[in-house]
Motif scaffolding. Structure first.
Motif, PDB file in Angstrom:
ATOM      1  N   PHE A   9       0.836  -1.214   0.000  1.00  0.00           N
ATOM      2  CA  PHE A   9       0.000   0.000   0.000  1.00  0.00           C
ATOM      3  C   PHE A   9       0.860   1.249   0.000  1.00  0.00           C
ATOM      4  CE2 PHE A   9      -2.051   3.574   1.996  1.00  0.00           C
ATOM      5  CZ  PHE A   9      -3.237   3.650   1.276  1.00  0.00           C
ATOM      6  N   ILE A  10       1.940   1.259   0.765  1.00  0.00           N
ATOM      7  CA  ILE A  10       2.819   2.426   0.804  1.00  0.00           C
ATOM      8  C   ILE A  10       3.338   2.740  -0.595  1.00  0.00           C
ATOM      9  CG2 ILE A  10       5.035   3.291   1.662  1.00  0.00           C
ATOM     10  CD1 ILE A  10       2.898   3.317   3.779  1.00  0.00           C
ATOM     11  N   THR A  11       3.581   1.703  -1.387  1.00  0.00           N
ATOM     12  CA  THR A  11       4.019   1.906  -2.775  1.00  0.00           C
ATOM     13  C   THR A  11       2.949   2.654  -3.566  1.00  0.00           C
ATOM     14  OG1 THR A  11       5.395  -0.083  -2.738  1.00  0.00           O
ATOM     15  CG2 THR A  11       4.700   0.731  -4.902  1.00  0.00           C
ATOM     16  N   ALA A  12       1.686   2.235  -3.413  1.00  0.00           N
ATOM     17  CA  ALA A  12       0.588   2.934  -4.093  1.00  0.00           C
ATOM     18  C   ALA A  12       0.490   4.373  -3.609  1.00  0.00           C
ATOM     19  CB  ALA A  12      -0.730   2.194  -3.852  1.00  0.00           C
ATOM     20  N   HIS A  13       0.662   4.579  -2.311  1.00  0.00           N
ATOM     21  CA  HIS A  13       0.601   5.931  -1.748  1.00  0.00           C
ATOM     22  C   HIS A  13       1.693   6.817  -2.316  1.00  0.00           C
ATOM     23  CE1 HIS A  13       2.191   8.821   1.237  1.00  0.00           C
ATOM     24  NE2 HIS A  13       0.923   9.177   1.339  1.00  0.00           N
ATOM     25  N   ASP A  14       2.917   6.313  -2.372  1.00  0.00           N
ATOM     26  CA  ASP A  14       4.019   7.109  -2.914  1.00  0.00           C
ATOM     27  C   ASP A  14       3.787   7.441  -4.384  1.00  0.00           C
ATOM     28  OD1 ASP A  14       5.258   7.131  -0.495  1.00  0.00           O
ATOM     29  OD2 ASP A  14       7.091   6.131  -1.143  1.00  0.00           O
ATOM     30  N   ALA A  15       3.193   6.513  -5.111  1.00  0.00           N
ATOM     31  CA  ALA A  15       2.902   6.776  -6.523  1.00  0.00           C
ATOM     32  C   ALA A  15       1.903   7.911  -6.678  1.00  0.00           C
ATOM     33  CB  ALA A  15       2.367   5.506  -7.188  1.00  0.00           C
ATOM     34  N   MET A  16       0.980   8.061  -5.714  1.00  0.00           N
ATOM     35  CA  MET A  16       0.015   9.164  -5.765  1.00  0.00           C
ATOM     36  C   MET A  16       0.708  10.517  -5.736  1.00  0.00           C
ATOM     37  SD  MET A  16      -2.891   7.739  -3.135  1.00  0.00           S
ATOM     38  CE  MET A  16      -3.500   6.056  -3.266  1.00  0.00           C
ATOM     39  N   HIS A  17       1.906  10.553  -5.188  1.00  0.00           N
ATOM     40  CA  HIS A  17       2.685  11.784  -5.110  1.00  0.00           C
ATOM     41  C   HIS A  17       3.805  11.820  -6.153  1.00  0.00           C
ATOM     42  CE1 HIS A  17       0.638  13.163  -1.532  1.00  0.00           C
ATOM     43  NE2 HIS A  17       0.878  12.018  -0.928  1.00  0.00           N
ATOM     44  N   GLY A  18       3.812  10.869  -7.062  1.00  0.00           N
ATOM     45  CA  GLY A  18       4.835  10.846  -8.099  1.00  0.00           C
ATOM     46  C   GLY A  18       6.200  10.465  -7.598  1.00  0.00           C
ATOM     47  N   ALA A  19       6.283   9.801  -6.430  1.00  0.00           N
ATOM     48  CA  ALA A  19       7.575   9.520  -5.812  1.00  0.00           C
ATOM     49  C   ALA A  19       8.166   8.172  -6.224  1.00  0.00           C
ATOM     50  CB  ALA A  19       7.449   9.566  -4.284  1.00  0.00           C
ATOM     51  N   VAL A  20       7.392   7.325  -6.885  1.00  0.00           N
ATOM     52  CA  VAL A  20       7.919   6.026  -7.301  1.00  0.00           C
ATOM     53  C   VAL A  20       8.787   6.168  -8.545  1.00  0.00           C
ATOM     54  CG1 VAL A  20       7.311   3.729  -8.169  1.00  0.00           C
ATOM     55  CG2 VAL A  20       6.036   4.716  -6.256  1.00  0.00           C
ATOM     56  N   ALA A  21       8.266   6.841  -9.544  1.00  0.00           N
ATOM     57  CA  ALA A  21       9.025   7.063 -10.782  1.00  0.00           C
ATOM     58  C   ALA A  21       8.866   8.526 -11.198  1.00  0.00           C
ATOM     59  CB  ALA A  21       8.540   6.132 -11.890  1.00  0.00           C
ATOM     60  N   PRO A  22       9.579   9.446 -10.538  1.00  0.00           N
ATOM     61  CA  PRO A  22       9.420  10.884 -10.821  1.00  0.00           C
ATOM     62  C   PRO A  22       9.697  11.255 -12.267  1.00  0.00           C
ATOM     63  CG  PRO A  22      10.686  10.542  -8.808  1.00  0.00           C
ATOM     64  CD  PRO A  22      10.561   9.207  -9.460  1.00  0.00           C
ATOM     65  N   GLY A  37       1.596   2.424  -9.302  1.00  0.00           N
ATOM     66  CA  GLY A  37       0.590   2.768  -8.302  1.00  0.00           C
ATOM     67  C   GLY A  37      -0.674   1.941  -8.460  1.00  0.00           C
ATOM     68  N   ARG A  38      -1.148   1.802  -9.684  1.00  0.00           N
ATOM     69  CA  ARG A  38      -2.352   1.001  -9.932  1.00  0.00           C
ATOM     70  C   ARG A  38      -2.117  -0.469  -9.592  1.00  0.00           C
ATOM     71  NH1 ARG A  38      -4.133   3.715 -15.744  1.00  0.00           N
ATOM     72  NH2 ARG A  38      -5.279   5.493 -14.854  1.00  0.00           N
ATOM     73  N   ASP A  89      -9.184   1.074  -5.987  1.00  0.00           N
ATOM     74  CA  ASP A  89      -9.245   1.903  -7.184  1.00  0.00           C
ATOM     75  C   ASP A  89      -8.236   3.032  -7.014  1.00  0.00           C
ATOM     76  OD1 ASP A  89      -9.849   3.827  -9.174  1.00  0.00           O
ATOM     77  OD2 ASP A  89     -11.941   3.187  -9.252  1.00  0.00           O
ATOM     78  N   TYR A  90      -7.076   2.882  -7.621  1.00  0.00           N
ATOM     79  CA  TYR A  90      -5.968   3.820  -7.434  1.00  0.00           C
ATOM     80  C   TYR A  90      -6.351   5.245  -7.815  1.00  0.00           C
ATOM     81  CZ  TYR A  90      -1.568   6.202  -8.537  1.00  0.00           C
ATOM     82  OH  TYR A  90      -0.555   7.117  -8.630  1.00  0.00           O
ATOM     83  N   ASP A  91      -7.015   5.423  -8.950  1.00  0.00           N
ATOM     84  CA  ASP A  91      -7.324   6.771  -9.426  1.00  0.00           C
ATOM     85  C   ASP A  91      -8.295   7.492  -8.497  1.00  0.00           C
ATOM     86  OD1 ASP A  91      -5.951   6.839 -12.201  1.00  0.00           O
ATOM     87  OD2 ASP A  91      -7.052   4.959 -12.214  1.00  0.00           O
ATOM     88  N   THR A  92      -9.297   6.774  -7.983  1.00  0.00           N
ATOM     89  CA  THR A  92     -10.237   7.371  -7.043  1.00  0.00           C
ATOM     90  C   THR A  92      -9.546   7.738  -5.743  1.00  0.00           C
ATOM     91  OG1 THR A  92     -12.077   6.118  -7.982  1.00  0.00           O
ATOM     92  CG2 THR A  92     -12.377   7.011  -5.764  1.00  0.00           C
ATOM     93  N   MET A  93      -8.697   6.840  -5.254  1.00  0.00           N
ATOM     94  CA  MET A  93      -7.985   7.107  -4.003  1.00  0.00           C
ATOM     95  C   MET A  93      -6.999   8.259  -4.148  1.00  0.00           C
ATOM     96  SD  MET A  93      -7.297   3.602  -1.957  1.00  0.00           S
ATOM     97  CE  MET A  93      -6.901   4.637  -0.548  1.00  0.00           C
ATOM     98  N   LYS A  94      -6.409   8.398  -5.317  1.00  0.00           N
ATOM     99  CA  LYS A  94      -5.459   9.487  -5.533  1.00  0.00           C
ATOM    100  C   LYS A  94      -6.153  10.842  -5.408  1.00  0.00           C
ATOM    101  CE  LYS A  94      -3.897  10.353  -9.699  1.00  0.00           C
ATOM    102  NZ  LYS A  94      -3.141  10.247 -10.966  1.00  0.00           N
ATOM    103  N   VAL A  95      -7.328  10.963  -5.999  1.00  0.00           N
ATOM    104  CA  VAL A  95      -8.077  12.213  -5.899  1.00  0.00           C
ATOM    105  C   VAL A  95      -8.421  12.513  -4.443  1.00  0.00           C
ATOM    106  CG1 VAL A  95     -10.241  13.365  -6.500  1.00  0.00           C
ATOM    107  CG2 VAL A  95      -9.014  12.043  -8.235  1.00  0.00           C
TER     108      VAL A  95
END
Length: 358
Positions: A170-183, A193-194, A204-210
Motif C-alpha cells: 500500500f505504501i508503494t501505491a501511496h508514494d505513486a500518488m505523489h509521483g515519488a515512485v518514478a518521478p 501505483g495502480r 481503485d488507485y485513481d479514485t484514491m489518488k483524488v
C-alpha cells in the motif's frame, strides 16, 4: 542575484520572521550548488519540539495548500488560528496535475541532477524499491500460504513480516500518488501505483489518488478532508467513517476474484485466512492508526479543532528502525506533508535533517 531575477518583487521581504505564526522566505547557500537558492522555512512540531524544516533541493517542498506564491503585498502569510478560521483555497492552489502536486517552486539547484543521482540502470530508485517490495510480498505469500504449516514456529515467525509486506505494497501505491515512485516517468509511476493498489486490496488507485490529494489540500478540516473525522474523533467512530468512505462493491469483487484464484491454485483455506485475511486486516489497521488517527487526532480538550498538518502528533518512534516498524516512517507525518514528493525511505532522513537544523 537580484530579487527580480529570482522571480520576487523588488520590495519583497526575504528575512525570516521571529514568530511561529509567520511564514517567510530566506536565502540559503546549498553546498555544491554554486549559487543562491530561495528556501522556505516553516515552524513545525516533531518529538514535542519546534523546529524548522529547510528547503534544500528535493528535501522539503511545501505543498501548495500551505503557502501562497509571492504577491505585490509581500511574501509573508499569517496562518489561520487553531480553532477560529478555516483555510480558504484560491484557484491557483487547486490541483492542476498529479505530477506537480506538492510543488510550490523549483529551487535553482538542479532537480535533474538529483533525479540522475537517484537512478539505477536507467530507472528511478523508487521503481526498484517498489518492485522489490512487490516481489518480496508475492514471495512471502507463496511461502506462507502454500508451504507453511500453521502449527509451527515458522508460521508465528512469518506472520509479522507478511503483515509488514502487505503494508509496504500500500505504501508503494501511496508514494505513486505523489509521483515519488518514478518521478521521471509519470506513466510508469501510474502503472506501479495502480498495480500496488490492486494487489493490496483491489483498491481503485485513481479514485484514491483524488481523495488523498484532497486530504493534503484540506488537512484536518471536517467535511473537506475525506480522511478526517466527521465530528467524533473516537478511534472506532473514525475508523468506521474511513471504511465506509473507501470500501466499495468493485473492490470486494476484485478481492473475491483474487482470493478465488489463490484457492484454485491449491492454497490451504486456513493458511489463506491467517496470512491473507488476518494479516491484511491488521495491515489496514496499522495504516489507519499510524497514518491517519495518531498524526491527525485533535486534543481531548478541543476535539473539534482544525488539525492542519503542522500540528501532526509524533509517535513513540525515536530511531530509524522503530519508525520503519511503526508504518514505513508514516510517523514522520510532518515531513511527509511538508514535502509529499519524498519517498517513504527518505522521510527519516528529512526528520533527522530537521532536528539537526535546530
Amino acid at each position: 542575484m537580484p530579487q527580480r531575477a529570482m522571480g520576487f518583487p523588488a520590495h519583497a521581504d526575504l528575512s525570516v520572521q521571529p514568530t511561529n505564526k509567520r511564514l517567510s522566505l530566506s536565502r540559503a547557500q546549498v553546498p555544491g550548488a554554486g549559487r543562491p537558492i530561495s528556501c522556505l522555512r516553516t515552524p513545525v512540531k516533531s518529538f514535542g519540539v519546534i523546529h524548522r524544516l529547510p528547503n534544500v533541493c528535493n528535501a522539503a517542498i511545501l505543498e501548495r495548500s500551505e503557502v501562497q506564491r509571492p504577491s505585490s503585498e509581500g511574501l509573508d502569510r499569517t496562518t489561520p488560528a487553531d480553532d477560529q478560521q478555516t483555510p480558504q483555497l484560491s484557484t491557483e492552489h487547486k490541483l492542476q496535475d498529479s505530477a506537480d502536486f506538492g510543488s510550490v517552486e523549483k529551487p535553482h539547484c538542479s532537480h535533474a541532477q538529483h533525479q540522475h543521482s537517484n537512478r539505477i540502470l536507467g530507472l528511478d530508485k523508487g521503481v526498484w524499491v517498489a518492485a522489490g517490495l512487490i516481489t518480496a510480498w508475492a514471495s512471502m505469500i507463496h511461502i506462507t500460504v502454500f508451504h507453511t504449516p500453521l502449527h509451527s514456529l515458522q508460521a508465528v515467525a512469518l506472520f509479522w513480516p507478511m503483515m509488514q509486506l502487505h503494508t509496504g505494497v500500500f505504501i508503494t501505491a501511496h508514494d505513486a500518488m505523489h509521483g515519488a515512485v518514478a518521478p521521471s516517468n509519470p506513466k510508469l509511476n501510474q502503472f506501479m501505483g495502480r498495480l500496488a493498489g490492486t494487489l493490496y486490496a483491489g483498491l481503485d488507485y485513481d479514485t484514491m489518488k483524488v481523495a488523498h490529494h484532497e486530504h493534503h489540500l484540506h488537512t484536518g478540516i471536517q467535511e473537506k478532508d475525506p480522511d478526517f473525522h466527521s465530528g467524533n474523533p473516537g478511534l472506532l467512530s473514525w475508523a468506521g467513517k474511513f471504511i465506509k468512505k473507501y470500501l466499495t462493491i468493485k473492490q470486494m469483487v476484485i478481492l473475491n476474484l483474487m482470493v478465488g484464484a489463490v484457492q484454485i491454485s491449491g492454497a490451504p483455506y486456513k493458511n489463506m485466512v491467517i496470512f491473507l485475511l488476518c494479516a491484511g486486516l491488521l495491515s489496514a489497521a496499522q495504516l489507519f492508526y499510524f497514518g491517519t488517527y495518531v498524526p491527525h487526532r485533535p486534543p481531548k480538550h478541543n476535539p473539534q479543532q482544525v488539525m492542519s498538518w503542522e500540528k501532526s502528533n509524533p509517535t513513540w518512534a525515536t530511531t530509524r528502525l522503530a519508525s520503519f516498524v511503526t508504518c514505513y516512517h508514516f510517523d514522520c507525518h510532518v515531513e511527509h506533508h511538508h514535502n509529499p514528493r519524498l519517498a517513504w525511505y527518505e522521510l527519516w532522513g528529512a526528520r533527522k535533517q530537521a532536528l539537526q537544523a535546530q
